[in-house]
Design a protein around this motif. Sequence first.
Motif, short mmCIF file in Angstrom:
data_model
loop_
_atom_site.label_atom_id
_atom_site.label_comp_id
_atom_site.label_asym_id
_atom_site.label_seq_id
_atom_site.Cartn_x
_atom_site.Cartn_y
_atom_site.Cartn_z
N PRO A 81 1.25 2.52 0.88
CA PRO A 81 1.50 1.97 2.22
C PRO A 81 0.53 0.85 2.60
O PRO A 81 -0.01 0.84 3.71
CB PRO A 81 1.32 3.19 3.11
CG PRO A 81 0.23 3.97 2.43
CD PRO A 81 0.46 3.78 0.95
N THR A 104 1.95 8.70 7.45
CA THR A 104 3.27 8.34 6.96
C THR A 104 4.06 9.59 6.64
O THR A 104 3.49 10.62 6.25
CB THR A 104 3.17 7.46 5.69
OG1 THR A 104 4.48 7.27 5.16
CG2 THR A 104 2.29 8.11 4.64
N VAL A 123 3.83 8.99 -0.96
CA VAL A 123 2.55 8.32 -0.78
C VAL A 123 1.38 9.08 -1.41
O VAL A 123 0.57 8.49 -2.14
CB VAL A 123 2.29 8.02 0.71
CG1 VAL A 123 0.82 7.61 0.94
CG2 VAL A 123 3.21 6.91 1.19
N ASN A 151 5.32 -5.31 1.79
CA ASN A 151 5.66 -4.10 2.54
C ASN A 151 6.13 -4.55 3.92
O ASN A 151 5.32 -5.02 4.73
CB ASN A 151 4.45 -3.18 2.67
CG ASN A 151 4.59 -1.93 1.83
OD1 ASN A 151 5.70 -1.47 1.56
ND2 ASN A 151 3.47 -1.34 1.44
N ASP A 175 11.05 5.08 2.71
CA ASP A 175 9.71 5.58 3.05
C ASP A 175 9.72 6.67 4.11
O ASP A 175 8.67 7.07 4.60
CB ASP A 175 8.82 4.43 3.50
CG ASP A 175 9.27 3.83 4.83
OD1 ASP A 175 10.34 4.22 5.34
OD2 ASP A 175 8.54 2.97 5.36
N SER A 230 8.69 6.47 11.81
CA SER A 230 8.69 7.40 10.69
C SER A 230 9.11 8.77 11.20
O SER A 230 8.60 9.25 12.21
CB SER A 230 7.30 7.49 10.06
OG SER A 230 6.95 6.26 9.47
#
Length: 343
Positions: free
Chosen positions: A36, A61, A66, A92, A119, A303
């Motif tokens: 990230p 995240t 990750v 990104n 993601d 997220s």
Amino acid sequence: MYKILDYVKYYKNISFNDVKLNVMDNLIGSILAYLPVESFDGDKTLAEFAKYAQEFRDIDTSSVMVPYAYQVLDEISNGRRYRDIVISNLENIKNDKVQFGALTIRINDITMVSYKGTDGSLIGWIENIRIAYDYLTITQNYAVKYLEKTIRDSDKIIYLNGHSKGGNLAMVSGMEASFSILQRIKKIYNFDGPGFRKQEYESNKYQVLTKKLVNIMPSGSLVGVLLYNENYNVIKSEALGFMEHYPTSWAMFGQVFIGSDLSGLSKQLHERTTKGIELLDLEKAKVTFETLFKTIEKEYSSSLKINFNDVLTIYRNMKNIDPDIKEYIDTIIAALVRNNYDN
């Protein structure tokens, strides 16, 4: 049973002269793409990149990948095999219109372009759904432009790879590549990423890629089986349900994945999203889904863990939804729920 982290630990001190770049190294690139970190242009040595990536290690995240990406980075930073790699042009990007990521790794005379998968953001999942009724999507366009930007005249041997949505982006960037780039692409590795609508699958652009394309998916795949594709390599996973999707669970020995057979549910999903989708009016599907997205009262770039039962409730409350499209959505969501996606 050995997995990708075992491969990294065992081979990290074995040079590329002794063990050539292989599918596992491509998978490592696909995992690193999940880091990230903020975008940068230009080149960084592995040591520089590892130090840079640490600045973002504590970012909150929802991405499952990750922590694994950082484990892989830690391991390769402490060995001879990857010591001289150069990481370039990392991107990104995430906003209410797109979630896209990619990086380029140069190893001796080899260039490896790795695309990031979803993601955990809402926009990332929306983009996954759009692949079923649109081409080129915003994210796919980003992937095409990234390849054009990052490849140099001096790059002689090119590998493209990606996990999940990243695998689809790797294929798309190859399909849309200039002839100059295309002839230098040696292989495209799609690690359990979705395929294409029938019109793209039957196009000359796709057919040109088939000799270069390797599709790898676990036996219980719920992503790689979606839509049209070919050259499948079905492998064993030690996880269950949707967790099979994550490559840290895939079984291997040395430089080879351990083979398996596709599950009945995965075959059903493939059938429903290929022959089944042919019965749908794609324009109606587009309108239905885009309307659905607008009813979700959350920022697209936020997220979150997608709860498919919530999505099911939203579209059931919609008026005038096409019954064929509703049946199509029912099939997919029911399969995901049966595999305990929300656990």
